[in-house]
Design an enzyme around this catalytic site. Structure first.
Site, short mmCIF file in Angstrom:
data_model
loop_
_atom_site.label_atom_id
_atom_site.label_comp_id
_atom_site.label_asym_id
_atom_site.label_seq_id
_atom_site.Cartn_x
_atom_site.Cartn_y
_atom_site.Cartn_z
N LYS A 154 63.52 56.34 -6.31
CA LYS A 154 62.34 56.98 -5.73
C LYS A 154 61.35 57.39 -6.81
O LYS A 154 60.14 57.13 -6.70
CB LYS A 154 62.75 58.20 -4.91
CG LYS A 154 61.58 58.90 -4.21
CD LYS A 154 62.07 60.05 -3.34
CE LYS A 154 62.51 61.22 -4.18
NZ LYS A 154 62.83 62.41 -3.37
N ASP B 103 60.61 59.37 0.50
CA ASP B 103 61.21 60.70 0.44
C ASP B 103 61.52 61.16 1.86
O ASP B 103 61.46 60.38 2.80
CB ASP B 103 60.27 61.69 -0.27
CG ASP B 103 59.02 61.99 0.55
OD1 ASP B 103 58.76 61.29 1.55
OD2 ASP B 103 58.31 62.95 0.19
#
Length: 220
Positions: A120, A138
């Site tokens: 991420k 997220d």
């Protein structure tokens, strides 16, 4: 959700916010990297409060190391998991100096070798610092993708792969920012603001909340 509906959704996002970006404050790829590492399980607001004190003192790997672990921790102690994050940041700075001439690497493989950097975080850096059409999923993006029907999936990697595949190419670079802002300010976890959502009629959520009060539009 069909392709025509997705096209309309991202067309509206673009019209409402033509140039979206992260809410983290930074001026260089290195500062962004540090801010994103600090943002794990923390709000952008709390990170910005800390980095406003940190970056004037240490905006390069060398200066960050010169702070020492104790010095760094004293500046970021308001952020959750600050002890672990301080260790990761200093270890990352050492690797940047030793292997990358103090520069942030521009490939996912090299980014993910840095302590505190997962997929991420690498996607955020590649997208925001280097302009790559990556999408960092997220909790906000995972929720919006599933709730709206844009790209449903059981885990973040499935959702990421679906978004990369289904988001029209002209919107792919900015999709990450539009979706995270939409999840943060409109399509919230406990009480989505469906009554003032700009994609209300396109969203496929079965339990739309149409009785809530208007909130700030997604152009923060």
């Amino acid at each position: 959700m069909n392709a025509a509906k997705r096209q309309k959704i991202f067309t509206r996002f673009k019209a409402a916010n033509p140039h979206p970006t992260t809410e983290l404050e930074y001026t260089t790829p290195f500062e962004l990297l540090i801010a994103v590492i600090l943002s794990a399980q923390a709000t952008d607001k709390s990170v910005n409060l800390a980095t406003r004190k940190l970056f004037p003192l240490a905006n390069t790997p060398e200066k960050m190391i010169a702070l020492s672990e104790a010095g760094l921790m004293s500046l970021i102690k308001s952020i959750g998991l600050y002890k672990t994050k301080a260790k990761n940041i200093l270890a990352t700075c050492q690797l940047l100096i030793q292997h990358h001439h103090s520069q942030v690497p521009r490939t996912r493989v090299e980014l993910e070798k840095l302590p505190g950097v997962g997929r991420k975080t690498a996607n955020v850096i590649l997208n925001t610092a280097f302009g790559e059409p990556t999408i960092a999923v997220d909790t906000h993006i995972f929720r919006v993708a599933n709730r709206t029907g844009i790209a449903p999936g059981k885990n973040v990697r499935v959702v990421e792969d679906k978004l990369i595949k289904c988001v029209p190419i002209e919107f792919r670079h900015d999709a990450h920012h539009w979706l995270i802002l939409h999840g943060r300010y409109v399509c919230m976890a406990r009480k989505p603001a469906c009554s003032c959502c700009l994609i209300n009629d396109l969203c496929e959520y079965e339990h739309k909340n149409l009785d809530n009060n208007p909130v700030v539009a997604m152009n923060s």
